[in-house]
Design a protein around this motif. Structure first.
Motif, PDB file in Angstrom:
ATOM      1  N   CYS A 197       0.846  -1.185   0.000  1.00 56.54           N
ATOM      2  CA  CYS A 197       0.000   0.000   0.000  1.00 56.54           C
ATOM      3  C   CYS A 197       0.884   1.238   0.000  1.00 56.54           C
ATOM      4  CB  CYS A 197      -0.903  -0.027   1.238  1.00 56.54           C
ATOM      5  SG  CYS A 197      -2.289   1.093   1.199  1.00 56.54           S
ATOM      6  N   PHE A 198       0.757   2.089  -1.028  1.00 55.68           N
ATOM      7  CA  PHE A 198       1.621   3.249  -1.177  1.00 55.68           C
ATOM      8  C   PHE A 198       0.781   4.481  -1.489  1.00 55.68           C
ATOM      9  CE2 PHE A 198       4.023  -0.503  -2.510  1.00 55.68           C
ATOM     10  CZ  PHE A 198       5.142  -0.406  -1.703  1.00 55.68           C
ATOM     11  N   SER A 199       1.233   5.631  -1.024  1.00 51.55           N
ATOM     12  CA  SER A 199       0.460   6.858  -1.195  1.00 51.55           C
ATOM     13  C   SER A 199       0.684   7.542  -2.533  1.00 51.55           C
ATOM     14  CB  SER A 199       0.777   7.847  -0.065  1.00 51.55           C
ATOM     15  OG  SER A 199       2.160   8.175  -0.059  1.00 51.55           O
ATOM     16  N   THR A 200       1.713   7.115  -3.278  1.00 53.45           N
ATOM     17  CA  THR A 200       1.988   7.740  -4.574  1.00 53.45           C
ATOM     18  C   THR A 200       2.285   6.677  -5.627  1.00 53.45           C
ATOM     19  OG1 THR A 200       4.395   7.937  -4.303  1.00 53.45           O
ATOM     20  CG2 THR A 200       3.036   9.706  -3.370  1.00 53.45           C
ATOM     21  N   LEU A 201       2.066   7.049  -6.872  1.00 52.49           N
ATOM     22  CA  LEU A 201       2.409   6.157  -7.981  1.00 52.49           C
ATOM     23  C   LEU A 201       3.922   6.008  -8.085  1.00 52.49           C
ATOM     24  CD1 LEU A 201       1.191   4.474 -10.287  1.00 52.49           C
ATOM     25  CD2 LEU A 201       1.319   6.510 -11.746  1.00 52.49           C
ATOM     26  N   THR A 202       4.644   7.045  -7.726  1.00 52.94           N
ATOM     27  CA  THR A 202       6.108   6.984  -7.736  1.00 52.94           C
ATOM     28  C   THR A 202       6.613   5.864  -6.834  1.00 52.94           C
ATOM     29  OG1 THR A 202       6.261   9.370  -8.140  1.00 52.94           O
ATOM     30  CG2 THR A 202       8.221   8.278  -7.243  1.00 52.94           C
ATOM     31  N   ASP A 203       6.029   5.751  -5.640  1.00 46.93           N
ATOM     32  CA  ASP A 203       6.426   4.687  -4.718  1.00 46.93           C
ATOM     33  C   ASP A 203       6.048   3.307  -5.264  1.00 46.93           C
ATOM     34  OD1 ASP A 203       7.505   6.461  -2.909  1.00 46.93           O
ATOM     35  OD2 ASP A 203       5.684   6.594  -1.696  1.00 46.93           O
ATOM     36  N   ILE A 204       4.920   3.233  -5.965  1.00 46.50           N
ATOM     37  CA  ILE A 204       4.510   1.953  -6.562  1.00 46.50           C
ATOM     38  C   ILE A 204       5.508   1.534  -7.633  1.00 46.50           C
ATOM     39  CG2 ILE A 204       2.761   0.852  -8.030  1.00 46.50           C
ATOM     40  CD1 ILE A 204       0.656   2.442  -6.471  1.00 46.50           C
ATOM     41  N   VAL A 205       5.949   2.461  -8.447  1.00 48.68           N
ATOM     42  CA  VAL A 205       6.950   2.152  -9.477  1.00 48.68           C
ATOM     43  C   VAL A 205       8.221   1.612  -8.826  1.00 48.68           C
ATOM     44  CG1 VAL A 205       8.441   3.120 -11.261  1.00 48.68           C
ATOM     45  CG2 VAL A 205       6.038   3.808 -11.139  1.00 48.68           C
ATOM     46  N   SER A 206       8.653   2.239  -7.748  1.00 47.10           N
ATOM     47  CA  SER A 206       9.861   1.780  -7.047  1.00 47.10           C
ATOM     48  C   SER A 206       9.665   0.370  -6.502  1.00 47.10           C
ATOM     49  CB  SER A 206      10.199   2.737  -5.900  1.00 47.10           C
ATOM     50  OG  SER A 206      10.513   4.026  -6.399  1.00 47.10           O
ATOM     51  N   TYR A 207       8.473   0.100  -5.988  1.00 47.74           N
ATOM     52  CA  TYR A 207       8.185  -1.229  -5.451  1.00 47.74           C
ATOM     53  C   TYR A 207       8.187  -2.281  -6.572  1.00 47.74           C
ATOM     54  CZ  TYR A 207       5.510  -5.142  -3.567  1.00 47.74           C
ATOM     55  OH  TYR A 207       5.097  -6.405  -3.194  1.00 47.74           O
ATOM     56  N   VAL A 208       7.572  -1.953  -7.696  1.00 49.46           N
ATOM     57  CA  VAL A 208       7.559  -2.880  -8.836  1.00 49.46           C
ATOM     58  C   VAL A 208       8.987  -3.166  -9.291  1.00 49.46           C
ATOM     59  CG1 VAL A 208       6.907  -3.152 -11.261  1.00 49.46           C
ATOM     60  CG2 VAL A 208       5.240  -2.233  -9.618  1.00 49.46           C
ATOM     61  N   GLU A 209       9.785  -2.121  -9.393  1.00 47.96           N
ATOM     62  CA  GLU A 209      11.174  -2.282  -9.830  1.00 47.96           C
ATOM     63  C   GLU A 209      11.946  -3.161  -8.844  1.00 47.96           C
ATOM     64  OE1 GLU A 209      14.585   0.582 -11.742  1.00 47.96           O
ATOM     65  OE2 GLU A 209      13.364   1.385 -10.128  1.00 47.96           O
ATOM     66  N   PHE A 210      11.785  -2.911  -7.563  1.00 48.51           N
ATOM     67  CA  PHE A 210      12.462  -3.706  -6.530  1.00 48.51           C
ATOM     68  C   PHE A 210      12.037  -5.165  -6.610  1.00 48.51           C
ATOM     69  CE2 PHE A 210      12.499  -5.671  -2.339  1.00 48.51           C
ATOM     70  CZ  PHE A 210      13.787  -5.422  -1.899  1.00 48.51           C
ATOM     71  N   THR A 211      10.755  -5.398  -6.782  1.00 54.12           N
ATOM     72  CA  THR A 211      10.227  -6.762  -6.850  1.00 54.12           C
ATOM     73  C   THR A 211      10.769  -7.503  -8.073  1.00 54.12           C
ATOM     74  OG1 THR A 211       8.201  -6.056  -5.735  1.00 54.12           O
ATOM     75  CG2 THR A 211       8.119  -8.164  -6.917  1.00 54.12           C
ATOM     76  N   LYS A 212      10.826  -6.805  -9.205  1.00 52.78           N
ATOM     77  CA  LYS A 212      11.321  -7.442 -10.420  1.00 52.78           C
ATOM     78  C   LYS A 212      12.797  -7.816 -10.279  1.00 52.78           C
ATOM     79  CE  LYS A 212       8.178  -5.469 -13.851  1.00 52.78           C
ATOM     80  NZ  LYS A 212       7.892  -6.738 -14.558  1.00 52.78           N
ATOM     81  N   ILE A 213      13.559  -6.979  -9.591  1.00 52.50           N
ATOM     82  CA  ILE A 213      14.983  -7.237  -9.436  1.00 52.50           C
ATOM     83  C   ILE A 213      15.230  -8.431  -8.498  1.00 52.50           C
ATOM     84  CG2 ILE A 213      17.133  -6.325  -8.442  1.00 52.50           C
ATOM     85  CD1 ILE A 213      16.238  -3.563  -9.449  1.00 52.50           C
ATOM     86  N   HIS A 214      14.407  -8.548  -7.468  1.00 49.16           N
ATOM     87  CA  HIS A 214      14.669  -9.541  -6.423  1.00 49.16           C
ATOM     88  C   HIS A 214      13.836 -10.813  -6.560  1.00 49.16           C
ATOM     89  CE1 HIS A 214      16.378  -5.876  -4.641  1.00 49.16           C
ATOM     90  NE2 HIS A 214      17.180  -6.691  -4.007  1.00 49.16           N
ATOM     91  N   ASN A 215      13.051 -10.935  -7.596  1.00 50.33           N
ATOM     92  CA  ASN A 215      12.277 -12.166  -7.829  1.00 50.33           C
ATOM     93  C   ASN A 215      12.837 -12.941  -9.020  1.00 50.33           C
ATOM     94  OD1 ASN A 215      10.642 -11.682  -5.689  1.00 50.33           O
ATOM     95  ND2 ASN A 215       8.854 -11.075  -6.871  1.00 50.33           N
TER      96      ASN A 215
END
Length: 215
Positions: A197-215
């Motif tokens: 759960c994130f308050s901005t789309l910017t934070d969601i993009v960072s989360y997606v990027e982090f997840t893609k790198i570590h999965n």
């Protein structure tokens, strides 16, 4: 693949409502009447969403407001110049960042098709999406068809409503839900929802990027 909601996810729908309230207040429409007629105009039979400028003006007319004046006041708030101001500040940059992942992007918006297309076209965000669906009843049948057509794809689902997200993720376990909560969602509800759960789309993009790198 990304399936992304529009209202309160990319677009500040609450701010639009307040602008419409203020525009009608200049005609003498009190706040209580605005919200009551908004609700009447929005919710049709059998849970179908029916809200449009014309529909709200019709309902206001039933309460003694001059229809054409009300309609013109509402239309002014949905001009291209006005609509672009209701995008969240990071919507365009966030969509550009999601496009950089080179995955299909689908806009899935709930509401009257005519009114949703007006908002999406007016804000210019349509150019970021490969497909767009505006539905007036439920998102479930569209997501079901998308999953059938893309059986191997990982599907990110970015949405603002926690209850709707829970229902859809239970029905379609392949979804990878992320919530960008609307203003009506409390911090406690967001923290306990069980989804990222994130308050901005910017934070969601960072989360997606982090997840893609570590999965």
């Amino acid at each position: 693949m990304f399936i992304i909601d529009f209202d309160d996810t990319l677009f500040d729908t609450h701010a639009l409502k307040l602008a419409r309230r203020d525009a009608l207040h200049e005609l003498g429409v009190e706040e209580e009447l605005f919200w009551r007629t908004y609700s009447e105009a929005r919710n049709g039979a059998a849970g179908i969403f029916t809200y449009t400028n014309e529909r709200h003006a019709d309902v206001l007319a039933q309460h003694g407001v001059e229809r054409e004046s009300a309609l013109q006041a509402l239309i002014k708030t949905t001009s291209r110049e006005q609509l672009s101001t209701f995008l969240f500040s990071d919507t365009i940059s966030g969509l550009e960042a999601l496009r950089a992942f080179h995955e299909p992007m689908i806009l899935l918006s709930l509401g009257d098709k005519k009114f949703q297309e007006l908002k999406v076209t007016g804000t210019g965000v349509g150019e970021f999406f490969d497909q767009m669906y505006m539905v007036h009843d439920t998102k479930a049948h569209v997501i079901g068809e998308i999953l059938k057509e893309h059986p191997e794809e990982k599907i990110w689902f970015i949405n603002d409503k926690i209850d709707e997200t829970k229902m859809l993720s239970e029905k379609f376990p392949r979804l990878k839900p992320v919530v960008r909560p609307s203003r009506s969602v409390s911090t406690a509800a967001c923290a306990s929802c069980g989804f990222p759960c994130f308050s901005t789309l910017t934070d969601i993009v960072s989360y997606v990027e982090f997840t893609k790198i570590h999965n």
